[in-house]
Structure formats: C-alpha cells, structure tokens
Design an enzyme around this catalytic site. Sequence first.
Site, short mmCIF file in Angstrom:
data_model
loop_
_atom_site.label_atom_id
_atom_site.label_comp_id
_atom_site.label_asym_id
_atom_site.label_seq_id
_atom_site.Cartn_x
_atom_site.Cartn_y
_atom_site.Cartn_z
N GLU A 281 47.81 48.29 48.15
CA GLU A 281 46.81 48.99 47.34
C GLU A 281 47.38 50.00 46.35
O GLU A 281 46.83 51.09 46.22
CB GLU A 281 45.83 49.68 48.29
N ASN A 282 48.44 49.69 45.64
CA ASN A 282 48.96 50.66 44.67
C ASN A 282 47.86 50.98 43.65
O ASN A 282 47.31 50.08 43.03
CB ASN A 282 50.16 50.08 43.93
N HIS A 312 39.32 44.47 50.28
CA HIS A 312 40.05 45.38 51.16
C HIS A 312 40.90 46.34 50.31
O HIS A 312 40.82 47.56 50.43
CB HIS A 312 40.91 44.54 52.11
N GLU A 313 41.71 45.76 49.41
CA GLU A 313 42.60 46.60 48.59
C GLU A 313 41.80 47.52 47.68
O GLU A 313 42.16 48.68 47.48
CB GLU A 313 43.54 45.73 47.76
ZN LIG Z 1 45.08 47.85 53.80
#
Ligand SMILES: [Zn+2]
Length: 870
Positions: A281-282, A312-313
């Site tokens: 997740e940057n 999710h991210e």
């Molecule tokens: Zn995660």
Amino acid sequence: MRNENLTRREAAGRSELITVQGYEVLLDLSAAADPAAESFRSVTTVRFTAEEGAQTFLDFIHASVESVTVNGEELDPDDVVEGSRIRLPSLAAANEVTVAGRARYSRSGEGLHRFVDPADGQVYLYTQYEPADARRVFANFEQPDLKASFRFTVLAPEGWEVSSNGVRMSAAPAPEAERAGAVRHAFSPTERISTYITTVLAGPYHRVAGEWRHSFEDGSRMSVPLALYCRAALAEHLDAKELFDLTRQGLTFFTELFGYPYPFGKYEQAFVPEYNLGAMENPGLVTFTEEYLFPDGATRAQYQGRANTLMHEMSHMWFGDLVTMSWWDDLWLKESFAEFMGAHASVQATDFEEAWIAFANRRKAWAYQQDQLPTTHPVVADVPDLEAARQNFDGITYAKGAAVLKQLVAFVGYGPFVEACRSYFRRHAYGTTTLQDFLAVLEEASGRDVRGWADSWLGTTGVSTLTLDLARDDDGAVTFAALLQDPGPGVLRPHRLLLGCYERGPGDVLVRTGTHGVDLPAASCVEVPELVGSTAPLLVVNEEDLTYAKSRLDALSLTTALSSLSSVEDPMARAQLWAGLWNTTRDAELDPADYVGAVLDHGLAEPQAGIFQNAADRAVEAVERYAPTARRGRLRGRLLDAVVRELRAADPGGDRQLALARLTARLARRDGSHGGWLRDLLEGRDALPGLPLGPELRWALWTALVATAHGEDPALAAATEREQAADRTRTGRIGWARTRAARPVPEAKAEAWAAITGEELSNDLLTATITGFQLGPAELVEPYREPYFAMLEEVWAQRSIGMATRIVEGLYPAHADLEPGHDPARHPVLARTDLWLSNHASAPAALRRILVEQRDHLLRALRAQAAARA
Ligand SMILES: [Zn+2]
C-alpha cells in the site's frame, strides 16, 4: 549484515530522542540496465531535532558508505559505520545528516528489486520495504513511528518511466556533475509517512493514465490522477478499463465511508514481476504482483481475488498510511481492517458480491490453520523485534483479525463502527496509534464497554469449536438443543451468531426456513430453545459467518451434508459447510476419503467458482497429505479420473474448464495415468476447444509429465527443450526451472539442490526449483534430509529472511508417510526435527518458529493418516 534485527526497545529509545522533519534522497539508477552493475549510488540528507548531546543511529544496509556528514562535519565512516548501522554521536538540537554510499540491487524482492525480462532483455526496478527494507536502498531511521516527509530524486536512463509516492515535478537532463546522459526525475515532497511505505518504480514500464473525479455534498470537487503500470511484454494483458473502474468505485466508496477525502494526491498502481506478496500500500503508488494480470486467462474467482486486493490496498491509504501503528505489535490495526474492508468494499461498491463467501471459505481457513499451531499469537501480538514482525504477516494478523472485526460489527453495530473509524482518522491523521486509541473511539461511538471484548478476542489465542448438542424424538423432532463451545487449548469467548435451519423444498433443494440469533456468553454451553420441535435435516452453525470458530455438524446434518451438499440453495451456507467438513478432516474426525467423496459427489458440481476451486484444492491436499499411504494412489486416481471426465465435458471457454485443467495438472504431478492424452494436448494432436493453453498451464502439464516419467525420458526431454526455446516469457523461465528440477533422476535433484543452496537464483526461480525438487519418488529426496538439517543455521545467517524462509519451509521433508501401525508421534522426521530443536535452543526465534510450524503440519497429517480407514 550484523545488527539488522532492530528491537522494539531500540526503536522506542530512538523515538524518545528524535523527531524527524524530512528526507531528501537521491538514487542514481542510470546504470541499472547494465547487468554487471551490482550497486547504485544512494545519497540521503535527513533533518531532525534531538535531545542535545544525545547519540542515536541511522539504518543502512549498504554495499559501501563513502561519507557521513553531521551538521557540516565529516565523520570517518570507519569510525561510525557498524554493520547495518551508522552511529551518530553527539547530536545538536537541530541536525542535518548526509550519508553518501552505494546500495545493492536486489534479487530477493526485498529493497530495490531488479528484474531482467527474458522476453526482451529489458530491465525493471521496483521497491518493496515492509517491514524494514527501505534501509536496503537509502539511509534512514527505519521504524514506523518516525514519520517524515520524503523528497526523492531519481537519475534514470533516457526513455524510462520513473515514479514514486510524490508527484513528479520535473524530468530533465541530469547535470554533468551528477550523471551525464541520464534523466533527473524530481518528485514533490510526500505528506508525513513512514519509511516502509516509501517507494520508487523505474524502467521501461508500459503506462496508462486515467482520472477519478468526485463531488462532495457541499458542492466542492476533487480530482485524482490515476495511472497503471506493467512490463512492456504484458501491455496487451493490462485490462485498464476494468482496473480503473474498480479503482474509481473504491475511491468513491472509501471517501464517502470514511468521511475523509483521499489524502495522497494521485493514485497509481503498478503490476511488477517477482513480487513476494500480493500487493503493498505505498501511498500514491501501490505495487501489485503481476500475477494479477492474466495472460493465460483467469476464472471469476481470480478476478474476485484481485478486486479484493485492490480494495484492501486502497483502504490502507487511510488505515495504515494516514494513521499508522506505532510498532509492529499493532500490525493488525491496519491489516485486519484492510482485510475486512477488502471484502466489504467489494460487496458494497463492485460486482463481486461473493467477497464475504470467499473470505469465509478461503481466507478464514488460513486463520484456523495458523491459530492451531503451537506458534500462534494473539491478534495484538508481542513483537520484540523486526524478525518477529516479518513473520506476523500471517493468517492471524489478516484473516483472524478481520473475522474478529466482523464479530465486532455484530457486537457494536455497523453505524457505530463506521462513526468510530471516522473519528479515528480525524483525530490521528498523519500520526501513529496503538490499540488503546482505537478502543477509545469505539467506546465513544458505541457507548459500550469494548475493553472486555478486546481482551477476549484480541489478547488471546486459539479457535473454539462450536457444536450443536441435540436430542430428538422418534420422529426426528428436536426435544432439546444447546450450543456447546469447546475452547481447545484457548479460552472461552462471547459469540454473537446465527443458526440456520434448512428443509427440503421443491426438487429436493435445501432451502433456509429460519434463522435463530444466539448470544453465547464466554461459557461452554447455552440452550437454544428456539430449535425445539424443529425437524430440519440440516442445521448450519454460524450462518452468514458472523463469528470466528470452527463448527461441527450434528449427526443428522452431517449425513445431510454428505448426501446433499450441492442442493443447499444459499452459497454462503455451502461455503460454511465445506469449511466445516475441511476442519473436521484436518482434525482427523472425518476420513479423508469422505472429504474426497463429497468433492466427487458435490464439489465438482458446485456452481460458485470460488467454492468449487477451494473444495477441489482441498481434495488434492486430502489425498496428498491426509490419506494413508496404502489408499492414496487409488484415491488420487479416482479423483483424477473424475476431474479429467469433467474437463472433457466442460463448456468451452468457461471458468470450470480452466479450473479443471489446472486441477488436472496438479493431480497429474503424482499420477501419470493420463500422461499420453496430456502430451497430445501439449503437442497439438488433441485439443479442448476454448481452453486457453497459455504458458502457465503448459508448463504445469510439462512438469507433471516429467515428474511422473520413468527416469530421464529423452523424447520428453527434447520436447521440453523445444518448449523452452520457444517460450522466452518469465512464466516460461519459471516453468523450465521447476520442470528441470522435477526430473525423477538423482542428477536432477543434485543439480537443483546446488542451485537452491547456491546464491544465484531470484526469489521466483528459487521457489520454482524447490517445488520441482520435491516432486518425483520420495527415495530421490530422502538423501537430502540430513543436509537439510545441517544447513539451516547457515542459510538463515547468510540469506535475507525472505529467501531463507522460502528455503527452510520449502525443503522441509514434509511429504512423509506413516508406516501402517506406527505411532505418528514417533515418526523419524518428527524425531529428527525435535533433535534439531533441542540442539539449537539458541537459534534465531524466527528460524525455530518455522521448524516448529512445519513439524506441527506434519504431525497433523500423520495423525489423520493414522485415524483414517485402512
Ligand atoms: Zn495489507
């Protein structure tokens, strides 16, 4: 490198001392396309305040350190560089430190990974840092609570795409003094974020741009630039429209749900090769494994899984990136939420309304499995150091945590839960938090005491088993009903759940005729008077999957399930029943042959793609691990015959056809009886119309043919050589490595062993070689049992934790059989593992954890073998 394993105590000490304002980082990747270049120049300037006169250290896993300048004074690197740390003696109140040196390109997926595309020789770079690999790229204070603003500058070859968290402000020829001929890409400073979510992407990536626009209720507007990246060789398989649609659906959903607009300016998503995980997740630039692009075709279950990961991210932009856990003990604060939100957003905002079914069916199995290991841990874990942190990206932190949140929503209600999330973001934006901060907003929003709930669900380990205890009269009507909770080695917990009653309707379909809510206190038993009088032949415990527990069927329901599972109307109930049967098999209470029988009778007819795939995958596991040796071959043959029959009859081009073909390849790895036909398919003498026979499937079949051949087969070897010569894709390389290692001859195993234990292979090729090595007759790999135990400590010391984990897990001699009449607990592999553990009491805890877990998986399989019908 020495002292890489930062402890929680060291991190806490450092954050007491300093506050970081910002970093400027220059990375010179202009020579990255030259395979001979092993390292790149990395220059960091960091500004921070400190307690005057104090000492601290920077983290930098480097190839070399050329200079260290503290507040204008040059220090001798020999004096201050100690392993992966750079000592900073005698700080001022305000400090500026510059570290110039070189860092290494990575082949392990940790740090700055470099991939050379075998298809066209192009070089692709991306970063992956969590939990603490930014220090493999530039010098920094590597811990989540020292947030700062980062300004990246990257020198790259002309014609490359370069991206990072910030917006690219300029791309111009680099000045002579920096690097003649390179392009200098300068990025805007980031918001205050943690080191582990900084990122850089560089290479001749294919890029597609888009936009998301949003109007708020007050009339204000917001627009966010979008982009997608992948390797040039995959460009035609980047389904940009579908991905952008999902992205826009998600951004609208979360922005409205959280009452907090997307905070990071742009939203880019890159699909990258040789990626160690699903995605990361940057902020502003999320990276995904390129396995989420589907050149070989994909089933709906795969598309659903990808959408789930995308959501999710995206939810992490709030949970994790905007508000971050202070230390890795509270990793669940972001992962459990993201796991929950991945399914929730899929159902609410996209067409993938089956996301919670997939969660119940697949993800929770991961949690149940992990939670029964001796190494399990509470959702809120005790993480004393980075190695422990690294190992907690597991079924507990993700799937159990999310299941527990689902139970929390059942406990406090959805509205208060959402209100709590909103206050949490407003109050802690750009800061860090612990469990207490979350409980505080939850109590305010719900008006309930949630500490007791948190203690029993977040602070404990283990999974309860819930069973209906029923008495029936002669007509089968229930005369007494109670729900029992067996905590196993764990604790009794309060559960709020539903019981579903199913009766036969027209066409013998089992339809739900009632549900009963049950509040089971933290006790071993509660009566369920609502069931008295019921004659329903099927009662489903934990209908709708509200709580986290294994459920056992009562005797009548088990009979009904085994005879009629595919006639149950509701897919969530079917998923729950399959999960129940699987847990019962793993607990050695249902014969593996009965599980396989259920799959043959009902699983292969399952219309829901995810449930079908999961049931079938587990049937393979039931055969290969839990069935007793003497019956394994026959059971496998029955399953394979049925799968091939279904495959030949499947609708052309459908999901089932593709899933069945993959299943065939898996089963055929240890059963050569359909080899002739599979070979005909591969060589075009036969065909299944509509089946996309892409590189992945082709190589899966070649691996199976080679592994089940009688020794080295020259004709087969020539055929795989031809395939290899014609297929220069990444998938082809992986398939080739696996197939070579799968040859059932001693030389192939020796060659594979040397490659695995040498240090030349990338992460993906390492795993492919290990997979191939483990195929073929057991006697070929048995000679490696002692060398395996002998090399463990050295592997752990010399390889990165990611690569070492692949080796230690992958080569464990797990495919061990139980001799008839023998005691599972006295199996020689278990005994050998125990000996190693007792002789290596002071080996790194993370290494010991893997051995303890592998031992337990094996013991469970052996117990099931012992309990099964002979
Ligand atoms: Zn995660």
